[in-house]
Design an enzyme around this catalytic site. Sequence first.
Site, mmCIF file in Angstrom:
data_model
loop_
_atom_site.group_PDB
_atom_site.id
_atom_site.type_symbol
_atom_site.label_atom_id
_atom_site.label_comp_id
_atom_site.label_asym_id
_atom_site.label_seq_id
_atom_site.Cartn_x
_atom_site.Cartn_y
_atom_site.Cartn_z
ATOM 1 N N THR A 174 -16.526 19.744 6.267
ATOM 2 C CA THR A 174 -16.400 20.305 4.919
ATOM 3 C C THR A 174 -17.588 19.900 4.038
ATOM 4 O OG1 THR A 174 -15.128 18.488 3.933
ATOM 5 C CG2 THR A 174 -13.854 20.178 5.093
ATOM 6 N N LYS A 208 -16.000 2.367 3.950
ATOM 7 C CA LYS A 208 -16.852 2.052 5.089
ATOM 8 C C LYS A 208 -18.220 1.665 4.538
ATOM 9 C CE LYS A 208 -14.417 5.762 7.497
ATOM 10 N NZ LYS A 208 -14.451 7.145 7.985
ATOM 11 N N ASP A 233 -12.495 9.661 12.567
ATOM 12 C CA ASP A 233 -12.966 10.054 11.244
ATOM 13 C C ASP A 233 -12.669 11.555 11.133
ATOM 14 O OD1 ASP A 233 -14.614 9.960 8.829
ATOM 15 O OD2 ASP A 233 -16.060 11.102 9.999
ATOM 16 N N LEU A 234 -12.584 12.098 9.934
ATOM 17 C CA LEU A 234 -12.251 13.518 9.781
ATOM 18 C C LEU A 234 -13.503 14.387 9.625
ATOM 19 C CD1 LEU A 234 -10.159 15.795 9.316
ATOM 20 C CD2 LEU A 234 -10.128 15.143 6.904
ATOM 21 N N ASP A 235 -14.187 14.168 8.495
ATOM 22 C CA ASP A 235 -15.282 15.066 8.152
ATOM 23 C C ASP A 235 -16.500 14.796 9.026
ATOM 24 O OD1 ASP A 235 -15.767 17.222 6.616
ATOM 25 O OD2 ASP A 235 -16.484 16.126 4.879
ATOM 26 N N ASN A 281 -8.210 13.789 0.512
ATOM 27 C CA ASN A 281 -7.658 15.110 0.823
ATOM 28 C C ASN A 281 -7.413 15.280 2.320
ATOM 29 O OD1 ASN A 281 -7.879 16.226 -1.926
ATOM 30 N ND2 ASN A 281 -10.069 15.943 -1.587
ATOM 31 N N ARG A 333 -15.448 9.467 -3.030
ATOM 32 C CA ARG A 333 -15.733 10.415 -4.127
ATOM 33 C C ARG A 333 -16.447 9.709 -5.277
ATOM 34 N NH1 ARG A 333 -10.445 13.100 -6.120
ATOM 35 N NH2 ARG A 333 -10.208 13.226 -3.865
ATOM 36 N N LYS A 342 -22.315 11.690 2.834
ATOM 37 C CA LYS A 342 -21.420 11.789 3.998
ATOM 38 C C LYS A 342 -20.743 10.462 4.304
ATOM 39 C CE LYS A 342 -23.418 15.878 6.024
ATOM 40 N NZ LYS A 342 -24.104 16.524 7.131
ATOM 41 N N GLY A 343 -19.409 10.496 4.396
ATOM 42 C CA GLY A 343 -18.634 9.301 4.728
ATOM 43 C C GLY A 343 -18.415 8.358 3.551
ATOM 44 N N GLU A 399 -16.894 8.598 15.097
ATOM 45 C CA GLU A 399 -17.521 8.620 13.770
ATOM 46 C C GLU A 399 -18.841 9.375 13.745
ATOM 47 O OE1 GLU A 399 -17.956 8.073 10.640
ATOM 48 O OE2 GLU A 399 -16.143 7.033 10.100
ATOM 49 N N ASP A 400 -19.102 10.081 12.633
ATOM 50 C CA ASP A 400 -20.391 10.785 12.496
ATOM 51 C C ASP A 400 -21.329 10.104 11.500
ATOM 52 O OD1 ASP A 400 -18.755 11.608 10.228
ATOM 53 O OD2 ASP A 400 -20.369 13.043 9.814
ATOM 54 N N SER A 449 -10.111 8.068 7.603
ATOM 55 C CA SER A 449 -11.049 8.852 6.792
ATOM 56 C C SER A 449 -11.166 8.309 5.376
ATOM 57 C CB SER A 449 -10.544 10.304 6.742
ATOM 58 O OG SER A 449 -11.176 11.024 5.715
ATOM 59 N N ALA A 450 -12.333 8.527 4.763
ATOM 60 C CA ALA A 450 -12.537 8.121 3.365
ATOM 61 C C ALA A 450 -11.916 9.124 2.400
ATOM 62 C CB ALA A 450 -14.033 8.016 3.078
ATOM 63 N N SER A 451 -11.557 10.302 2.907
ATOM 64 C CA SER A 451 -11.117 11.381 2.012
ATOM 65 C C SER A 451 -9.677 11.241 1.527
ATOM 66 C CB SER A 451 -11.267 12.728 2.726
ATOM 67 O OG SER A 451 -10.731 13.745 1.903
HETATM 68 P P1 B16 Z 1 -12.573 13.191 -1.066
HETATM 69 P P2 B16 Z 1 -14.724 11.263 6.128
HETATM 70 C C1 B16 Z 1 -15.485 11.740 3.595
HETATM 71 O O1 B16 Z 1 -14.688 12.063 4.706
HETATM 72 C C2 B16 Z 1 -16.641 12.712 3.452
HETATM 73 O O2 B16 Z 1 -17.535 12.581 4.555
HETATM 74 C C3 B16 Z 1 -17.396 12.389 2.192
HETATM 75 O O3 B16 Z 1 -18.467 13.280 2.027
HETATM 76 C C4 B16 Z 1 -16.444 12.458 0.987
HETATM 77 O O4 B16 Z 1 -17.122 12.098 -0.216
HETATM 78 C C5 B16 Z 1 -15.279 11.492 1.236
HETATM 79 O O5 B16 Z 1 -14.636 11.841 2.443
HETATM 80 C C6 B16 Z 1 -14.267 11.507 0.099
HETATM 81 O O6 B16 Z 1 -13.625 12.747 0.059
HETATM 82 O O7 B16 Z 1 -13.348 13.541 -2.294
HETATM 83 O O8 B16 Z 1 -11.888 14.370 -0.419
HETATM 84 O O9 B16 Z 1 -11.626 12.035 -1.286
HETATM 85 O O10 B16 Z 1 -16.034 11.586 6.760
HETATM 86 O O11 B16 Z 1 -14.524 9.779 5.854
HETATM 87 O O12 B16 Z 1 -13.542 11.883 6.841
HETATM 88 MG MG MG Z 2 -17.394 11.619 8.555
#
Ligand code: B16
Ligand code: MG
Length: 220
Positions: A18, A146, A10-12, A119, A50, A46-47, A170-171, A115-117
Amino acid sequence: MNHITACLFDLDGVLVDTAVYHYKAWRQTAESLGIDFTEQHNERLKGVSRRRSLEIILEIGGQTMPQEQMLALCEQKNTEYLLDVAKMTPSEILPGVVNFLKELKAEGLKIALGSASKNAQLILERTALLPYFDAIIDGRHVEKGKPNPEVFLKGAQALGVTHTACVVFEDAVAGVEAAKNAGMLCVGVGEPHVLHQADLVVKDLSELSVERLRSLERKN
Ligand code: B16
Ligand code: MG
């Protein structure tokens, strides 16, 4: 249990954090809607994707809005968030990450991001972590967030390994659930009482080594 040959990160909250940038940007959005959004509320994001994050903020404020306006607010929040991401440097990498990634590479294990992000790639570029990754699966590639296992199953597929050869880092509770739903070993990064479904919980990656992964594999 198979021999572990792949690690899915996982990233964040695992490689970088972030959350404070997400919070700053979401607080602005919430304020513009007259919603009091606290740091404690932010834990729920978290996780989470968006889109789902905005739904949670609206739930907190007891509000609803048309889809179009939601999309516009997600865009606006992301623009704010990216202003902070653009300033990120490798100094924001969490403790133990670089040493552990180097050891995994040296031992010939494969490495993917789950990751869910949307970015994620940009953040890996800003922090100079991108070269360590053999595959990146992120919010742009998955339909189900997730705890659905899609992100990690696609990670295994991209690396050409079976799910039993993977360990996930994973966090978030939803992320640990996603790993277990994928039938994978999971190392939680955070508090043992929160991440109790994980096979092992560490404070950060400085507590890990390939030898520790091997002993986890022997126990399962
Ligand atoms: P974005 P992860 C997640 O990253 C963040 O924990 C979560 O807070 C955020 O809303 C999600 O990414 C989406 O991010 O807006 O950049 O697409 O923990 O899955 O790496
Ligand atoms: Mg995370």
